[in-house]
Design a protein around this motif. Structure first.
Motif, PDB file in Angstrom:
ATOM      1  N   LEU A 271     -19.552  38.890 -31.678  1.00  0.00           N
ATOM      2  CA  LEU A 271     -19.233  39.874 -30.635  1.00  0.00           C
ATOM      3  C   LEU A 271     -19.265  39.236 -29.261  1.00  0.00           C
ATOM      4  O   LEU A 271     -20.097  38.384 -28.985  1.00  0.00           O
ATOM      5  N   ASP A 272     -18.357  39.684 -28.400  1.00  0.00           N
ATOM      6  CA  ASP A 272     -18.305  39.190 -27.037  1.00  0.00           C
ATOM      7  C   ASP A 272     -18.220  40.385 -26.091  1.00  0.00           C
ATOM      8  O   ASP A 272     -17.923  41.512 -26.512  1.00  0.00           O
ATOM      9  N   VAL A 273     -18.471  40.151 -24.816  1.00  0.00           N
ATOM     10  CA  VAL A 273     -18.387  41.221 -23.815  1.00  0.00           C
ATOM     11  C   VAL A 273     -16.962  41.782 -23.823  1.00  0.00           C
ATOM     12  O   VAL A 273     -15.987  41.037 -23.850  1.00  0.00           O
ATOM     13  N   GLY A 274     -16.867  43.105 -23.851  1.00  0.00           N
ATOM     14  CA  GLY A 274     -15.574  43.781 -23.880  1.00  0.00           C
ATOM     15  C   GLY A 274     -15.149  44.211 -25.271  1.00  0.00           C
ATOM     16  O   GLY A 274     -14.216  45.005 -25.410  1.00  0.00           O
ATOM     17  N   ASP A 275     -15.796  43.712 -26.303  1.00  0.00           N
ATOM     18  CA  ASP A 275     -15.452  44.105 -27.673  1.00  0.00           C
ATOM     19  C   ASP A 275     -15.864  45.543 -27.941  1.00  0.00           C
ATOM     20  O   ASP A 275     -16.922  45.988 -27.516  1.00  0.00           O
ATOM     21  N   ARG A 276     -15.011  46.262 -28.675  1.00  0.00           N
ATOM     22  CA  ARG A 276     -15.355  47.595 -29.159  1.00  0.00           C
ATOM     23  C   ARG A 276     -16.166  47.421 -30.436  1.00  0.00           C
ATOM     24  O   ARG A 276     -15.824  46.599 -31.279  1.00  0.00           O
ATOM     25  N   VAL A 277     -17.252  48.171 -30.570  1.00  0.00           N
ATOM     26  CA  VAL A 277     -18.110  48.056 -31.743  1.00  0.00           C
ATOM     27  C   VAL A 277     -18.346  49.421 -32.370  1.00  0.00           C
ATOM     28  O   VAL A 277     -18.247  50.456 -31.710  1.00  0.00           O
ATOM     29  N   VAL A 278     -18.654  49.367 -33.667  1.00  0.00           N
ATOM     30  CA  VAL A 278     -18.988  50.562 -34.438  1.00  0.00           C
ATOM     31  C   VAL A 278     -20.249  50.265 -35.222  1.00  0.00           C
ATOM     32  O   VAL A 278     -20.366  49.225 -35.860  1.00  0.00           O
ATOM     33  N   LYS A 279     -21.193  51.171 -35.178  1.00  0.00           N
ATOM     34  CA  LYS A 279     -22.417  51.080 -35.994  1.00  0.00           C
ATOM     35  C   LYS A 279     -22.425  52.307 -36.886  1.00  0.00           C
ATOM     36  O   LYS A 279     -22.428  53.436 -36.411  1.00  0.00           O
ATOM     37  N   THR A 280     -22.381  52.086 -38.192  1.00  0.00           N
ATOM     38  CA  THR A 280     -22.372  53.184 -39.151  1.00  0.00           C
ATOM     39  C   THR A 280     -23.768  53.375 -39.741  1.00  0.00           C
ATOM     40  O   THR A 280     -24.549  52.423 -39.800  1.00  0.00           O
ATOM     41  N   PRO A 281     -24.087  54.584 -40.191  1.00  0.00           N
ATOM     42  CA  PRO A 281     -25.385  54.799 -40.838  1.00  0.00           C
ATOM     43  C   PRO A 281     -25.521  53.885 -42.058  1.00  0.00           C
ATOM     44  O   PRO A 281     -24.588  53.730 -42.831  1.00  0.00           O
ATOM     45  N   GLY A 282     -26.665  53.269 -42.201  1.00  0.00           N
ATOM     46  CA  GLY A 282     -26.915  52.375 -43.313  1.00  0.00           C
ATOM     47  C   GLY A 282     -26.635  50.920 -43.005  1.00  0.00           C
ATOM     48  O   GLY A 282     -27.121  50.032 -43.688  1.00  0.00           O
ATOM     49  N   ALA A 283     -25.841  50.648 -41.984  1.00  0.00           N
ATOM     50  CA  ALA A 283     -25.561  49.270 -41.574  1.00  0.00           C
ATOM     51  C   ALA A 283     -26.694  48.785 -40.684  1.00  0.00           C
ATOM     52  O   ALA A 283     -27.256  49.552 -39.893  1.00  0.00           O
ATOM     53  N   ARG A 284     -27.035  47.512 -40.793  1.00  0.00           N
ATOM     54  CA  ARG A 284     -28.128  46.966 -40.005  1.00  0.00           C
ATOM     55  C   ARG A 284     -27.718  46.742 -38.559  1.00  0.00           C
ATOM     56  O   ARG A 284     -28.472  46.980 -37.634  1.00  0.00           O
ATOM     57  N   TRP A 285     -26.493  46.217 -38.337  1.00  0.00           N
ATOM     58  CA  TRP A 285     -26.021  45.890 -36.987  1.00  0.00           C
ATOM     59  C   TRP A 285     -24.621  46.422 -36.781  1.00  0.00           C
ATOM     60  O   TRP A 285     -23.889  46.671 -37.733  1.00  0.00           O
TER      61      TRP A 285
END
Length: 98
Positions: A79-93
């Motif tokens: 991941l870098d600055v400006g990246d869109r991220v998604v954290k789903t339930p059950g995922a660690r990161w």
């Protein structure tokens, strides 16, 4: 009898601490959010057992909140600055949004 009391008094606080850590990790894994990486950094500290490194990313969620998340080295490098991220339930990161 005194050995039993001593054992309970010695192991009770340890069991409580371990239970609190388990609850905190379970809550973190159940979190879900989407957002954008706004900052990332690595902090190091030296202790009795050597150097400890923590990889951190700051995320601005789509709801307007700010999160500072400790991640593993692989996630930090992906991941870098400006990246869109998604954290789903059950995922660690969080992961990069596609």
């Amino acid at each position: 009898m005194s050995n039993t009391v001593f054992l309970i008094l010695a192991l009770g606080p340890l069991a409580l601490i371990l239970a609190l850590i388990a609850v905190q990790r379970a809550n973190t894994v159940d979190d879900a959010y989407t957002g954008e990486v706004t900052d990332r950094w690595v902090s190091s500290s030296t202790g009795t057992y050597g150097t400890t490194t923590r990889c951190m990313i700051r995320i601005r969620t789509d709801e307007g909140g700010e999160l500072a998340v400790a991640v593993d080295g692989r996630t930090y490098n992906a991941l870098d600055v400006g990246d869109r991220v998604v954290k789903t339930p059950g995922a660690r990161w969080p992961v990069r949004s596609e």
